[in-house]
Write a protein that holds these residues in place. Structure first.
Motif, PDB file in Angstrom:
ATOM      1  N   MET A 116       2.324   1.618  -3.504  1.00 21.50           N
ATOM      2  CA  MET A 116       1.305   2.061  -4.471  1.00 21.50           C
ATOM      3  C   MET A 116       0.814   3.480  -4.178  1.00 21.50           C
ATOM      4  O   MET A 116       0.267   4.147  -5.028  1.00 21.50           O
ATOM      5  CB  MET A 116       0.110   1.115  -4.416  1.00 21.50           C
ATOM      6  CG  MET A 116       0.030   0.157  -5.567  1.00 21.50           C
ATOM      7  SD  MET A 116      -1.580  -0.650  -5.607  1.00 21.50           S
ATOM      8  CE  MET A 116      -1.581  -1.557  -4.103  1.00 21.50           C
ATOM      9  N   GLY A 117       0.980   3.908  -2.923  1.00 19.66           N
ATOM     10  CA  GLY A 117       0.499   5.238  -2.520  1.00 19.66           C
ATOM     11  C   GLY A 117      -0.892   5.193  -1.901  1.00 19.66           C
ATOM     12  O   GLY A 117      -1.394   6.205  -1.418  1.00 19.66           O
ATOM     13  N   THR A 118      -1.523   4.022  -1.938  1.00 20.66           N
ATOM     14  CA  THR A 118      -2.890   3.918  -1.403  1.00 20.66           C
ATOM     15  C   THR A 118      -2.931   4.023   0.121  1.00 20.66           C
ATOM     16  O   THR A 118      -4.001   4.233   0.684  1.00 20.66           O
ATOM     17  CB  THR A 118      -3.538   2.587  -1.836  1.00 20.66           C
ATOM     18  OG1 THR A 118      -2.582   1.547  -1.626  1.00 20.66           O
ATOM     19  CG2 THR A 118      -3.940   2.612  -3.282  1.00 20.66           C
ATOM     20  N   ILE A 119      -1.765   3.885   0.758  1.00 18.68           N
ATOM     21  CA  ILE A 119      -1.727   3.993   2.225  1.00 18.68           C
ATOM     22  C   ILE A 119      -2.193   5.390   2.669  1.00 18.68           C
ATOM     23  O   ILE A 119      -2.819   5.541   3.705  1.00 18.68           O
ATOM     24  CB  ILE A 119      -0.291   3.675   2.755  1.00 18.68           C
ATOM     25  CG1 ILE A 119      -0.307   3.390   4.253  1.00 18.68           C
ATOM     26  CG2 ILE A 119       0.708   4.757   2.466  1.00 18.68           C
ATOM     27  CD1 ILE A 119      -0.703   2.008   4.624  1.00 18.68           C
ATOM     28  N   ARG A 120      -1.903   6.403   1.821  1.00 12.79           N
ATOM     29  CA  ARG A 120      -2.339   7.776   2.133  1.00 12.79           C
ATOM     30  C   ARG A 120      -3.866   7.846   2.141  1.00 12.79           C
ATOM     31  O   ARG A 120      -4.466   8.452   3.024  1.00 12.79           O
ATOM     32  CB  ARG A 120      -1.847   8.755   1.066  1.00 12.79           C
ATOM     33  CG  ARG A 120      -0.380   9.004   1.049  1.00 12.79           C
ATOM     34  CD  ARG A 120      -0.072  10.239   0.211  1.00 12.79           C
ATOM     35  NE  ARG A 120      -0.596  10.152  -1.141  1.00 12.79           N
ATOM     36  CZ  ARG A 120       0.090   9.716  -2.186  1.00 12.79           C
ATOM     37  NH1 ARG A 120       1.330   9.339  -2.025  1.00 12.79           N
ATOM     38  NH2 ARG A 120      -0.441   9.672  -3.381  1.00 12.79           N
TER      39      ARG A 120
ATOM     40  N   GLU B 265       0.854  -1.210   0.000  1.00 12.35           N
ATOM     41  CA  GLU B 265       0.000   0.000   0.000  1.00 12.35           C
ATOM     42  C   GLU B 265       0.888   1.257   0.000  1.00 12.35           C
ATOM     43  O   GLU B 265       0.550   2.257  -0.635  1.00 12.35           O
ATOM     44  CB  GLU B 265      -0.890   0.021   1.247  1.00 12.35           C
ATOM     45  CG  GLU B 265      -1.810  -1.160   1.372  1.00 12.35           C
ATOM     46  CD  GLU B 265      -3.270  -0.842   1.053  1.00 12.35           C
ATOM     47  OE1 GLU B 265      -3.539   0.240   0.542  1.00 12.35           O
ATOM     48  OE2 GLU B 265      -4.101  -1.726   1.309  1.00 12.35           O
TER      49      GLU B 265
END
Lengths: 280, 305
Positions: A98-102, A95
């Protein structure tokens, strides 16, 4: 919110091709072992029992579903941690990469719940992998080779377990094997919390398992006090259910150590993730 | 409509990463209904401040309240009322646009129906791409999907960090129009960080400029810009005569630069019609008198100061 995010995590796991890689690899490996045993099983077993044949005579079906399942478990339990880490090591760091953690961390769900939902989803995936291993190893072997008494070779000699006394041992053995794999899953998720890429935690998990296994097998006095506390020492505890009598006390100790490892890994992940500044 | 309720209040915010002080002393406030421009050069501390506003980063010092509450005891409540895009919207590439929205909607704190997801995809112009995997989306499409994701749970506050970065001119216009629709149709409070000063000038009613981690100035965009002289580019068929007339009759005007066919000069906007009249009376052909971007000049002057 926790249940909703577990559902989300499961959707993510099911949608990733790598999740099926482990299941596929497991299926192929088991089929290869069964095929090899079907074609050349007698000579393999004769090679092992040759040293006993002067004093013992073996009658009946030595190669049966129970023996094949035992051989499969023995051979694959070393490799399955990699298949587990391949999926669970990516759960948090993937995550971040991918940057989806933000996006995830700016939703009204606590960071503790984010980590816990990933642990639970990882645990469910590991459970599925263990059950699949059980179904293929036991089910397919019995279907092809039939059932019979199980002959197990261990350090003390030969143990012969009657057919009607085996199924519960497999049930209990798989439960302990699952706990071992769950520890691997927890370790890789823990490492995943501190990483920003997918590969790092997967490689690190395997490196730790290899390192601890080497320490566990080295006959060096300095490591003797350390060995009982390494989770890798207890990863083969499932095998104890195939001894006679079953060393329940030793199994209990292994289960406690594996559980403690799980609690430590989960706690470290929760604390680490809660303190982490998300800059990715 | 701009209200008096303070939605965001930031006071003395500081954050360091090791020895690097990313934000030293940032303070500003955003009122309900504001379209608030958040400006600063690269490395000024904009993203760090915005990440603090979304609890992605814990500040070292200072206070921060959203909707009158702090993250210490109302984190979930605050975040359920915010929609955001940080730098670029990232999605699960292996999932469809619709599935991505479902995932984020499920943990948004609101009950979002399938119909609302479809409507939102239509709103951002992705109605026919809902079933497509995000890995095939262009940057502009991801930005629009990002905006859909921010609006799905109907938040009062929308925080957009560099929403037009990497977009082509058409993509910039699309995002600008979307933001304007949010302002006019849904009366959202919007915090907009952008390098596109013209965007801020067109959209924002209030703004803050930060530099080197500190607040430089905060206020109403129109008031801050009107306090400045207008910079105009004057294009005529006789630059030499134009310059002489300006020097004689508009001594207060400041000539910034001259080329073979134009003059850039700072002049009060009330004096521009007189300048035009004077040039025409002196038989000088006026090709253009166009105002240059005021915010751009204002920004540069402020940062340099």
């Amino acid at each position: 919110m926790l249940v909703k995010n577990i559902y989300n995590e499961f959707i993510k796991i099911l949608s990733k091709p790598r999740s099926y890689l482990g299941i596929g690899a497991l299926t192929i490996l088991i089929c290869i072992i069964i095929f090899a045993m079907k074609v050349d099983g007698n000579s393999i077993v004769s090679f092992v029992t040759a040293s006993f044949e002067q004093t013992l005579s073996f009658n009946g079906k030595v190669i049966n579903g129970n023996l094949i399942a035992f051989i499969i478990l023995q051979m694959l339990i070393v490799h399955i941690p990699l298949l587990v880490a391949l999926v669970t090591g990516d759960l948090i760091s993937g995550e971040a990469a991918m940057g989806t953690i933000r996006m995830l961390a700016t939703k009204p769900i606590s960071r503790t719940q984010i980590v816990l939902s990933k642990f639970i989803a990882g645990a469910l995936y590991t459970l599925f992998l263990t059950i699949w291993l059980g179904i293929l190893a036991l089910g397919l072997s019995h279907l092809i080779f039939g059932s019979g008494d199980l002959i197990v070779l261990n350090s003390d000699g030969i143990v012969i377990l009657p057919n009607n006394d085996i199924l519960w041992r497999y049930g209990a053995g798989f439960a302990v094997a699952y706990l071992s794999l769950l520890t691997v899953s927890s370790l890789s998720i823990c490492l995943s919390t501190f990483a920003e890429n997918s590969i790092g935690p997967i490689v690190s998990t395997m490196a730790i398992i290899i390192l601890f296994t080497i320490i566990g097998t080295l006959d060096v006095t300095v490591f003797d006090t350390l060995k009982p506390y390494l989770f890798t020492t207890h990863m083969a505890s499932w095998r104890s259910y195939f001894e006679d009598p079953v060393p329940f006390e030793s199994i209990k100790q292994s289960v406690i150590i594996l559980l403690v490892h799980n609690i430590i890994f989960i706690s470290v992940s929760i604390i680490g993730f809660n303190r982490k500044d998300i800059t990715s | 409509m701009v209200g008096n309720e303070t939605i965001i209040k930031v006071e003395g915010l500081s954050k360091s990463f090791g020895t690097f002080e990313a934000v030293k002393d940032v303070s500003f406030s955003v009122q309900r209904g504001d379209v608030f421009g958040f400006l600063g050069p690269n490395g000024a501390g904009k993203s760090t401040t915005i990440r603090c506003l979304l609890s992605l980063i814990s500040p070292d010092k200072g206070s921060l309240s959203l909707f009158g509450k702090s993250f210490n005891n109302s984190r979930k409540e605050i975040l359920s009322n915010i929609g955001s895009i940080i730098e670029k919207p990232d999605f699960y590439r292996y999932l469809s646009a619709e599935r991505n929205l479902e995932i984020f909607a499920r943990i948004s704190g609101a009950n979002v129906s399938k119909k609302e997801i479809d409507e939102m995809l239509d709103f951002v112009g992705l109605g026919d791409r809902g079933k497509h995997k995000v890995k095939g989306f262009s940057h502009g499409m991801k930005q629009r999907l990002g905006i859909a994701q921010t609006l799905l749970h109907k938040p009062d506050l929308i925080i957009l960090d560099e929403p037009t970065t990497g977009l082509d001119p058409q993509g910039i216009i699309e995002i600008r129009n979307l933001i304007l629709r949010l302002k006019t149709e849904q009366n959202k409070t919007i915090v907009l960080s952008s390098h596109q000063l013209s965007e801020i000038e067109l959209i924002a009613n209030r703004m803050v400029i930060i530099n080197q981690g500190k607040t430089i100035i905060e206020g109403s965009v129109s008031e801050l810009l009107n306090s400045q002289e207008l910079v105009v580019r004057l294009e005529t068929d006789n630059i030499e005569s134009t310059m002489q007339l300006v020097q004689v009759h508009f001594a207060e005007a400041k000539i910034n630069s001259i080329t073979s066919d134009s003059i850039d000069l700072s002049i009060h906007k009330d004096r521009v019609p007189l300048l035009n009249k004077l040039l025409v009376e002196n038989k000088i052909g006026v090709m253009a008198i166009e105002p240059k971007r005021k915010l751009e000049d204002y920004f540069i002057k402020t940062i340099l100061a």
